[in-house]
Design a protein around this motif. Structure first.
Motif, PDB file in Angstrom:
ATOM      1  N   TYR A   1      -2.705 -10.499  13.167  1.00 25.18           N
ATOM      2  CA  TYR A   1      -1.958 -11.746  13.179  1.00 25.18           C
ATOM      3  C   TYR A   1      -1.733 -12.199  11.748  1.00 25.18           C
ATOM      4  O   TYR A   1      -2.659 -12.173  10.940  1.00 25.18           O
ATOM      5  CB  TYR A   1      -2.734 -12.846  13.914  1.00 25.18           C
ATOM      6  N   ARG A   2      -0.523 -12.607  11.451  1.00 29.85           N
ATOM      7  CA  ARG A   2      -0.261 -13.219  10.148  1.00 29.85           C
ATOM      8  C   ARG A   2      -0.448 -14.715  10.321  1.00 29.85           C
ATOM      9  O   ARG A   2       0.298 -15.366  11.067  1.00 29.85           O
ATOM     10  CB  ARG A   2       1.149 -12.902   9.670  1.00 29.85           C
ATOM     11  N   ALA A   3      -1.421 -15.278   9.616  1.00 24.70           N
ATOM     12  CA  ALA A   3      -1.752 -16.685   9.789  1.00 24.70           C
ATOM     13  C   ALA A   3      -1.052 -17.569   8.766  1.00 24.70           C
ATOM     14  O   ALA A   3      -0.882 -18.753   8.989  1.00 24.70           O
ATOM     15  CB  ALA A   3      -3.264 -16.877   9.700  1.00 24.70           C
ATOM     16  N   ALA A   4      -0.670 -17.025   7.636  1.00 20.70           N
ATOM     17  CA  ALA A   4       0.029 -17.824   6.635  1.00 20.70           C
ATOM     18  C   ALA A   4       0.734 -16.898   5.667  1.00 20.70           C
ATOM     19  O   ALA A   4       0.405 -15.773   5.509  1.00 20.70           O
ATOM     20  CB  ALA A   4      -0.928 -18.719   5.874  1.00 20.70           C
TER      21      ALA A   4
ATOM     22  N   THR B   1       6.211 -12.133  -5.203  1.00 18.08           N
ATOM     23  CA  THR B   1       5.450 -13.275  -5.739  1.00 18.08           C
ATOM     24  C   THR B   1       4.936 -14.226  -4.666  1.00 18.08           C
ATOM     25  O   THR B   1       4.743 -15.406  -4.916  1.00 18.08           O
ATOM     26  CB  THR B   1       6.239 -14.063  -6.809  1.00 18.08           C
ATOM     27  N   THR B   2       4.688 -13.711  -3.485  1.00 12.33           N
ATOM     28  CA  THR B   2       4.063 -14.514  -2.431  1.00 12.33           C
ATOM     29  C   THR B   2       2.861 -13.749  -1.902  1.00 12.33           C
ATOM     30  O   THR B   2       2.598 -12.619  -2.279  1.00 12.33           O
ATOM     31  CB  THR B   2       5.035 -14.818  -1.270  1.00 12.33           C
ATOM     32  N   GLY B   3       2.156 -14.366  -1.000  1.00  9.52           N
ATOM     33  CA  GLY B   3       1.004 -13.725  -0.384  1.00  9.52           C
ATOM     34  C   GLY B   3       0.980 -14.012   1.097  1.00  9.52           C
ATOM     35  O   GLY B   3       1.770 -14.805   1.611  1.00  9.52           O
ATOM     36  N   ALA B   4       0.078 -13.343   1.780  1.00 12.76           N
ATOM     37  CA  ALA B   4      -0.067 -13.548   3.218  1.00 12.76           C
ATOM     38  C   ALA B   4      -1.540 -13.455   3.596  1.00 12.76           C
ATOM     39  O   ALA B   4      -2.308 -12.699   2.984  1.00 12.76           O
ATOM     40  CB  ALA B   4       0.739 -12.517   3.987  1.00 12.76           C
ATOM     41  N   PHE B   5      -1.915 -14.224   4.587  1.00 13.44           N
ATOM     42  CA  PHE B   5      -3.278 -14.251   5.117  1.00 13.44           C
ATOM     43  C   PHE B   5      -3.231 -13.611   6.497  1.00 13.44           C
ATOM     44  O   PHE B   5      -2.410 -13.991   7.329  1.00 13.44           O
ATOM     45  CB  PHE B   5      -3.754 -15.708   5.199  1.00 13.44           C
ATOM     46  N   PHE B   6      -4.092 -12.632   6.730  1.00 15.95           N
ATOM     47  CA  PHE B   6      -4.093 -11.905   7.997  1.00 15.95           C
ATOM     48  C   PHE B   6      -5.427 -12.034   8.708  1.00 15.95           C
ATOM     49  O   PHE B   6      -6.479 -12.076   8.067  1.00 15.95           O
ATOM     50  CB  PHE B   6      -3.821 -10.416   7.763  1.00 15.95           C
ATOM     51  N   ILE B   7      -5.350 -12.078  10.030  1.00 15.29           N
ATOM     52  CA  ILE B   7      -6.535 -12.038  10.879  1.00 15.29           C
ATOM     53  C   ILE B   7      -6.425 -10.785  11.731  1.00 15.29           C
ATOM     54  O   ILE B   7      -5.428 -10.586  12.436  1.00 15.29           O
ATOM     55  CB  ILE B   7      -6.617 -13.276  11.800  1.00 15.29           C
ATOM     56  N   ALA B   8      -7.437  -9.938  11.656  1.00 11.41           N
ATOM     57  CA  ALA B   8      -7.500  -8.729  12.482  1.00 11.41           C
ATOM     58  C   ALA B   8      -8.550  -8.970  13.565  1.00 11.41           C
ATOM     59  O   ALA B   8      -9.675  -9.388  13.262  1.00 11.41           O
ATOM     60  CB  ALA B   8      -7.879  -7.526  11.626  1.00 11.41           C
ATOM     61  N   ARG B   9      -8.181  -8.718  14.831  1.00 17.45           N
ATOM     62  CA  ARG B   9      -9.070  -9.013  15.956  1.00 17.45           C
ATOM     63  C   ARG B   9      -9.102  -7.841  16.920  1.00 17.45           C
ATOM     64  O   ARG B   9      -8.055  -7.319  17.294  1.00 17.45           O
ATOM     65  CB  ARG B   9      -8.578 -10.252  16.693  1.00 17.45           C
ATOM     66  N   LYS B  10     -10.310  -7.451  17.303  1.00 13.61           N
ATOM     67  CA  LYS B  10     -10.438  -6.391  18.304  1.00 13.61           C
ATOM     68  C   LYS B  10      -9.969  -6.962  19.636  1.00 13.61           C
ATOM     69  O   LYS B  10     -10.487  -7.962  20.120  1.00 13.61           O
ATOM     70  CB  LYS B  10     -11.867  -5.887  18.420  1.00 13.61           C
ATOM     71  N   SER B  11      -8.968  -6.313  20.219  1.00 13.52           N
ATOM     72  CA  SER B  11      -8.339  -6.858  21.417  1.00 13.52           C
ATOM     73  C   SER B  11      -8.580  -6.032  22.671  1.00 13.52           C
ATOM     74  O   SER B  11      -8.162  -6.439  23.744  1.00 13.52           O
ATOM     75  CB  SER B  11      -6.830  -7.010  21.170  1.00 13.52           C
TER      76      SER B  11
END
Length: 142
Positions: A139-142, A117-127
């Motif tokens: 990266y997990r941002a939240a 019952t939660t969620g997560a916000f992800f950022i995917a970046r070409k590194s």
């Protein structure tokens, strides 16, 4: 509050800062069993995980970087990025786990756990640097 009725989307610069920023979002993608996610699922922007699942944990593996880049045409520049969200709809102790696919680095861990019952916000970046083997970091941002 009235919604803006301008003719073309968000205006940079002199736009009205009091207007809400409205974005398009396709129908969410639902995944219920352990799987390797497709590039289309990740790029959709919203993944509903574990709907009705009561298992202890379910693992969702990111697509390989090669599969992702086959879909992201002309996005070979270091720093290219996109975001997506995962909402865990599981019941009981059905933890959703996001795991690295080939070519991915997950910042801080090999997996990222999303409790019930939660969620997560992800950022995917070409590194990766130009000329090097393709690599992306999540990266997990939240």
């Amino acid at each position: 509050m009235a919604l803006p009725n301008g003719g073309g989307g968000y205006q940079l610069g002199d736009g009205n800062l009091n207007e809400p920023l409205i974005d398009a979002l396709p129908e969410p993608v639902s995944v219920t069993t352990a799987a390797t996610l497709t590039p289309a699922q990740v790029l959709n922007g919203l993944i509903l995980a574990n709907s009705g699942i009561t298992a202890a944990s379910v693992t969702y593996t990111l697509p390989t970087v090669a599969e992702l880049e086959a879909v992201l045409i002309n996005s070979d520049k270091t720093g290219t990025a996109f975001t997506f969200r995962v909402v865990n709809l599981g019941t009981s102790s059905a933890t959703a786990i996001i795991a690295a696919g080939t070519g991915w680095t997950i910042s801080g861990s090999l997996t990222m756990t999303i409790p019930v019952t939660t969620g997560a916000f992800f950022i995917a970046r070409k590194s990766s640097l130009p000329g090097a083997a393709s690599a992306w970091t999540l990266y997990r941002a939240a």
